[in-house]
Design a protein around this motif. Sequence first.
Motif, short mmCIF file in Angstrom:
data_model
loop_
_atom_site.label_atom_id
_atom_site.label_comp_id
_atom_site.label_asym_id
_atom_site.label_seq_id
_atom_site.Cartn_x
_atom_site.Cartn_y
_atom_site.Cartn_z
N VAL A 71 1.20 -0.91 -0.05
CA VAL A 71 -0.07 0.06 -0.05
C VAL A 71 0.99 1.53 -0.34
N VAL A 72 1.03 1.99 -1.03
CA VAL A 72 1.29 3.48 -1.09
C VAL A 72 0.42 5.01 -0.36
N VAL A 73 0.78 5.37 0.20
CA VAL A 73 -0.33 6.77 0.36
C VAL A 73 1.27 7.28 0.54
N ALA A 74 0.29 7.93 -0.51
CA ALA A 74 1.35 9.49 -1.63
C ALA A 74 1.63 10.54 0.01
N THR A 75 0.53 10.72 0.03
CA THR A 75 -0.12 12.14 1.14
C THR A 75 0.19 11.82 2.99
#
Length: 441
Positions: A71-75
């Motif tokens: 999971v990549v949560v950008a902000t």
Amino acid sequence: MGVTPPPSFHHTDDTVPETRWASALARGERPELDLSAVQHLVVVAAHPDDETLMAGGLIAMAHARGIPVTVVVATDGEGSHPHSPTHSRTDLVALRRPEVEDAVQALAPNATLHMPGYADGDLGASIDSLVELLVDVIALDGAETLLVSTWRGDGHPDHEAAARAAASAAWRTDAQLLEAPIWWWHWGSPDAAMPPGPNLALSSDAFRAKRTAMQKHRSQILPLSDQPGDDAVVTPAMLSHFERAFEVFFDGSPSERNPFEELHSSHADPWSVHTSFYERRKRACTLAVLPEPTYDRAVELGCSVGALAADLAERARHVLAIDSSAAALSRAQRTVAHLSHVELLHQRIPDDLRRLDADLIVVSELGYFLSPRRMRELAELIANSASNTVVACHWRHDVRGWPLDGPEVHRILRGQLGIPHTTIDDQDFVLDVFRLADQPR
């Protein structure tokens, strides 16, 4: 969620789109998402809680099947309450980072979570960095990876930016791409047609895991305080769109942003090919290994500003230099303007190529700017050509933002051509020479 988006869709009635689309689902008009071939799930969220709202059930079901999840949560979602009288942006980061960690833990305890901390509300400024991160995460496993991002039509600039980054990463890695709506359920017009794509029917365990994960995002579903500006961002009406026994995804379109257009438009010689000692030495080595003094027809794939094409013109009666960037060819035209026997051609490599018939084919500093599938297609095209000599030369160190490096490109070429070759392993580049005409066809 992050900064509240402008009403680019006209909100009318929370239940109208849901009712209309539910009837379409009942008629079986949308296929079921098939996870049987997926070996890695990568979910790209613009803000904390996006991952749960759009794909929490998918994350939980992938975990239950033993599929690795990233999971990549950008902000960090620091813009969710821009008018809060009680919480600064720094305070919100301190709240939201642990929330998303707990939410992902509830969905998939073994998942890998990346939180690069790009600016909430200005994710578009970090697209290139996000692409690099996604490519690193997917690496060479793109053909077996399902990449899911926010939807580019969601009416939120950060959701669009995340989708554009995912589309570029999918193009570079060959990953399957899907996008998921979030704000659209709230702003969507009842007249808007649902884009094509699959649905995922959630298991009862996945449904419960998603609901549990959403409760972890307390700063979004509950008021920060009783003061104006601290209201809940995800209202019960909005949350109802995600408390369903299925999740909806739209088909994504992998697309390369072609960074070389901007690069060549902004810089006359972006690689310093005319002045760099490395570049001049590498070209001299490439010319030195050519086994014939002259060639009738040479083809260079990926000519950039035309420096090598000009050098090849001294050894070939005709040189065809091909590049996917129109801006690069414009620069190359200035380099070879005095050479009437050099022809420049704008084509996507390998997509637009049909057959490569030439005495000499040169592939220099190109292969790692292709996805693994496209590199294999190019190698197959070269193997099926009627060429006498193929020369490949690539930088041997890491190439940021792309899954292939020089040694891997040459392994693909060697495997596809399947014939003896001469290799020069320099400290900075790898150079292979293949003699195709000497082999039985």
